[in-house]
Design a protein around this motif. Structure first.
Motif, PDB file in Angstrom:
ATOM      1  N   ASP A 113      15.565  15.310  21.826  1.00  0.00           N
ATOM      2  CA  ASP A 113      14.729  14.237  21.294  1.00  0.00           C
ATOM      3  C   ASP A 113      15.609  13.086  20.811  1.00  0.00           C
ATOM      4  O   ASP A 113      16.838  13.177  20.765  1.00  0.00           O
ATOM      5  CB  ASP A 113      13.812  14.750  20.170  1.00  0.00           C
ATOM      6  CG  ASP A 113      14.582  15.344  19.007  1.00  0.00           C
ATOM      7  OD1 ASP A 113      15.569  14.730  18.579  1.00  0.00           O
ATOM      8  OD2 ASP A 113      14.185  16.423  18.514  1.00  0.00           O
ATOM      9  N   LEU A 114      14.963  11.986  20.427  1.00  0.00           N
ATOM     10  CA  LEU A 114      15.698  10.785  20.044  1.00  0.00           C
ATOM     11  C   LEU A 114      16.516  10.987  18.777  1.00  0.00           C
ATOM     12  O   LEU A 114      17.610  10.430  18.646  1.00  0.00           O
ATOM     13  CB  LEU A 114      14.723   9.621  19.863  1.00  0.00           C
ATOM     14  CG  LEU A 114      14.117   9.063  21.163  1.00  0.00           C
ATOM     15  CD1 LEU A 114      13.075   8.004  20.845  1.00  0.00           C
ATOM     16  CD2 LEU A 114      15.204   8.473  22.051  1.00  0.00           C
ATOM     17  N   ASN A 115      16.008  11.763  17.835  1.00  0.00           N
ATOM     18  CA  ASN A 115      16.762  12.015  16.610  1.00  0.00           C
ATOM     19  C   ASN A 115      18.052  12.781  16.905  1.00  0.00           C
ATOM     20  O   ASN A 115      19.098  12.493  16.330  1.00  0.00           O
ATOM     21  CB  ASN A 115      15.910  12.798  15.605  1.00  0.00           C
ATOM     22  CG  ASN A 115      14.798  11.956  15.024  1.00  0.00           C
ATOM     23  OD1 ASN A 115      14.887  10.725  15.004  1.00  0.00           O
ATOM     24  ND2 ASN A 115      13.742  12.589  14.551  1.00  0.00           N
ATOM     25  N   GLN A 116      17.958  13.753  17.794  1.00  0.00           N
ATOM     26  CA  GLN A 116      19.156  14.498  18.183  1.00  0.00           C
ATOM     27  C   GLN A 116      20.143  13.588  18.909  1.00  0.00           C
ATOM     28  O   GLN A 116      21.362  13.696  18.709  1.00  0.00           O
ATOM     29  CB  GLN A 116      18.763  15.679  19.078  1.00  0.00           C
ATOM     30  CG  GLN A 116      17.989  16.765  18.343  1.00  0.00           C
ATOM     31  CD  GLN A 116      17.479  17.835  19.289  1.00  0.00           C
ATOM     32  OE1 GLN A 116      17.055  17.537  20.408  1.00  0.00           O
ATOM     33  NE2 GLN A 116      17.502  19.086  18.847  1.00  0.00           N
ATOM     34  N   LEU A 117      19.627  12.714  19.764  1.00  0.00           N
ATOM     35  CA  LEU A 117      20.495  11.776  20.474  1.00  0.00           C
ATOM     36  C   LEU A 117      21.215  10.858  19.493  1.00  0.00           C
ATOM     37  O   LEU A 117      22.421  10.609  19.631  1.00  0.00           O
ATOM     38  CB  LEU A 117      19.674  10.955  21.465  1.00  0.00           C
ATOM     39  CG  LEU A 117      20.437   9.870  22.228  1.00  0.00           C
ATOM     40  CD1 LEU A 117      21.545  10.471  23.077  1.00  0.00           C
ATOM     41  CD2 LEU A 117      19.477   9.052  23.098  1.00  0.00           C
ATOM     42  N   GLN A 118      20.476  10.358  18.491  1.00  0.00           N
ATOM     43  CA  GLN A 118      21.093   9.494  17.486  1.00  0.00           C
ATOM     44  C   GLN A 118      22.173  10.244  16.707  1.00  0.00           C
ATOM     45  O   GLN A 118      23.220   9.676  16.387  1.00  0.00           O
ATOM     46  CB  GLN A 118      20.021   8.966  16.535  1.00  0.00           C
ATOM     47  CG  GLN A 118      19.106   7.921  17.170  1.00  0.00           C
ATOM     48  CD  GLN A 118      18.013   7.486  16.218  1.00  0.00           C
ATOM     49  OE1 GLN A 118      17.391   8.319  15.544  1.00  0.00           O
ATOM     50  NE2 GLN A 118      17.774   6.192  16.138  1.00  0.00           N
ATOM     51  N   HIS A 119      21.916  11.493  16.407  1.00  0.00           N
ATOM     52  CA  HIS A 119      22.904  12.305  15.695  1.00  0.00           C
ATOM     53  C   HIS A 119      24.181  12.451  16.519  1.00  0.00           C
ATOM     54  O   HIS A 119      25.296  12.300  15.995  1.00  0.00           O
ATOM     55  CB  HIS A 119      22.312  13.681  15.390  1.00  0.00           C
ATOM     56  CG  HIS A 119      23.316  14.684  14.912  1.00  0.00           C
ATOM     57  ND1 HIS A 119      23.852  14.656  13.646  1.00  0.00           N
ATOM     58  CD2 HIS A 119      23.907  15.734  15.541  1.00  0.00           C
ATOM     59  CE1 HIS A 119      24.716  15.642  13.511  1.00  0.00           C
ATOM     60  NE2 HIS A 119      24.768  16.312  14.652  1.00  0.00           N
ATOM     61  N   LEU A 120      24.034  12.732  17.806  1.00  0.00           N
ATOM     62  CA  LEU A 120      25.193  12.884  18.686  1.00  0.00           C
ATOM     63  C   LEU A 120      25.950  11.569  18.847  1.00  0.00           C
ATOM     64  O   LEU A 120      27.180  11.556  18.921  1.00  0.00           O
ATOM     65  CB  LEU A 120      24.743  13.407  20.054  1.00  0.00           C
ATOM     66  CG  LEU A 120      24.194  14.838  20.073  1.00  0.00           C
ATOM     67  CD1 LEU A 120      23.613  15.167  21.447  1.00  0.00           C
ATOM     68  CD2 LEU A 120      25.273  15.843  19.708  1.00  0.00           C
ATOM     69  N   LEU A 121      25.225  10.459  18.878  1.00  0.00           N
ATOM     70  CA  LEU A 121      25.870   9.155  18.981  1.00  0.00           C
ATOM     71  C   LEU A 121      26.661   8.834  17.717  1.00  0.00           C
ATOM     72  O   LEU A 121      27.784   8.313  17.780  1.00  0.00           O
ATOM     73  CB  LEU A 121      24.831   8.062  19.241  1.00  0.00           C
ATOM     74  CG  LEU A 121      24.208   8.020  20.636  1.00  0.00           C
ATOM     75  CD1 LEU A 121      23.069   7.016  20.684  1.00  0.00           C
ATOM     76  CD2 LEU A 121      25.249   7.692  21.691  1.00  0.00           C
ATOM     77  N   ARG A 122      26.072   9.135  16.553  1.00  0.00           N
ATOM     78  CA  ARG A 122      26.783   8.870  15.299  1.00  0.00           C
ATOM     79  C   ARG A 122      28.072   9.685  15.201  1.00  0.00           C
ATOM     80  O   ARG A 122      29.054   9.228  14.612  1.00  0.00           O
ATOM     81  CB  ARG A 122      25.871   9.165  14.103  1.00  0.00           C
ATOM     82  CG  ARG A 122      24.768   8.138  13.902  1.00  0.00           C
ATOM     83  CD  ARG A 122      24.118   8.288  12.546  1.00  0.00           C
ATOM     84  NE  ARG A 122      23.419   9.553  12.412  1.00  0.00           N
ATOM     85  CZ  ARG A 122      22.135   9.738  12.714  1.00  0.00           C
ATOM     86  NH1 ARG A 122      21.416   8.725  13.176  1.00  0.00           N
ATOM     87  NH2 ARG A 122      21.558  10.910  12.549  1.00  0.00           N
ATOM     88  N   ALA A 123      28.054  10.886  15.781  1.00  0.00           N
ATOM     89  CA  ALA A 123      29.267  11.705  15.790  1.00  0.00           C
ATOM     90  C   ALA A 123      30.373  11.045  16.611  1.00  0.00           C
ATOM     91  O   ALA A 123      31.552  11.372  16.447  1.00  0.00           O
ATOM     92  CB  ALA A 123      28.964  13.093  16.346  1.00  0.00           C
ATOM     93  N   LYS A 124      29.997  10.114  17.487  1.00  0.00           N
ATOM     94  CA  LYS A 124      30.957   9.357  18.293  1.00  0.00           C
ATOM     95  C   LYS A 124      31.170   7.951  17.736  1.00  0.00           C
ATOM     96  O   LYS A 124      31.644   7.059  18.441  1.00  0.00           O
ATOM     97  CB  LYS A 124      30.452   9.257  19.748  1.00  0.00           C
ATOM     98  CG  LYS A 124      30.345  10.595  20.464  1.00  0.00           C
ATOM     99  CD  LYS A 124      31.704  11.213  20.677  1.00  0.00           C
ATOM    100  CE  LYS A 124      31.615  12.497  21.474  1.00  0.00           C
ATOM    101  NZ  LYS A 124      32.947  13.090  21.721  1.00  0.00           N
ATOM    102  N   ASP A 125      30.798   7.735  16.463  1.00  0.00           N
ATOM    103  CA  ASP A 125      30.961   6.438  15.787  1.00  0.00           C
ATOM    104  C   ASP A 125      30.124   5.342  16.426  1.00  0.00           C
ATOM    105  O   ASP A 125      30.514   4.172  16.444  1.00  0.00           O
ATOM    106  CB  ASP A 125      32.433   6.013  15.753  1.00  0.00           C
ATOM    107  CG  ASP A 125      33.282   6.954  14.911  1.00  0.00           C
ATOM    108  OD1 ASP A 125      32.745   7.487  13.912  1.00  0.00           O
ATOM    109  OD2 ASP A 125      34.462   7.164  15.248  1.00  0.00           O
TER     110      ASP A 125
END
Length: 224
Positions: A113-125
């Protein structure tokens, strides 16, 4: 006797799984895929369930671990030889952001989902989707990203800055113990190390919590 039996099975199972992990390689731990995850669960269950089953001795445990390990090894062998088989067992990366746009169908296909995608993106700065040009969801669940040019980090080549020599820092003392293997790598002897420790007020390596060597710099030494 029951506690002794459990202890023996635990010790045997521990070393058997440890040896099996060494044989199968580091990918069982670091780059875990769905297949690796299932393998790890079953290997754990083989040992765990046998601990409290009085009818099972050490040898059936070892046999079960050996058989399952052979299956894993055979599967890994064929995944290396056959690209199609590798695709079936390990999957392939999915492009979830393509040219700056989120691919909803790929998100849906991979149950992301989009929240999980945002979490993964934040982990990549990456804190905004507009900063990302491409994002690939790897088969092990991690996200690999390529930022848009205007958001990429500046490289030395971009500023025409001459590269500097890079050396690998090495631990020479850890928890009061001298790491002789690293001492050999830096082409020094224990007498040299003790001399460096004495210069900073340490009489023995046992007084040192951590000492780190880096080429061209003085030793970093920290006591307890």
């Amino acid at each position: 006797m029951e506690f002794i039996s459990i202890a023996v099975e635990l010790v045997v199972g521990y070393f058997a799984l440890l040896i099996l992990t060494k044989i199968l390689g580091k990918t069982q731990i670091t780059q875990i895929s769905a297949f690796d995850f299932i393998s790890a669960l079953i290997l754990g269950e083989l040992v765990g369930n046998s601990l409290y089953d009085k009818d099972i001795s050490v040898w059936p445990i070892l046999a079960a671990i050996f058989i399952w390990g052979s299956l894993i090894f055979t599967t890994e062998y064929f995944t290396q030889k056959s690209r199609r088989f590798r695709h079936i067992m390990e999957g392939t990366p999915a492009i979830v952001i393509n040219k700056g746009k989120i691919d909803f169908q790929q998100l849906k296909k991979n149950h992301l989902d989009l929240n999980q995608l945002q979490h993964l993106l934040r982990a990549k700065d990456i804190f905004s989707v507009r900063e990302c040009e491409y994002a690939l969801l790897e088969s092990n669940g991690t996200l690999s990203v390529l930022k848009k040019p205007m958001y990429e980090n500046v490289q030395r080549a971009d500023l025409n800055i001459q590269p500097v020599h890079i050396s690998l820092p090495l631990s020479l003392v850890v928890d009061g113990e001298i790491v002789y293997d690293n001492l050999k790598i830096v082409h020094q002897k224990e007498d040299w190390l003790m001399s460096e420790l004495n210069k900073q007020g340490f009489q023995s390596a046992k007084d040192v919590l951590y000492a780190e060597w880096k080429e061209g710099e003085s030793l970093l030494i920290q006591g307890y």
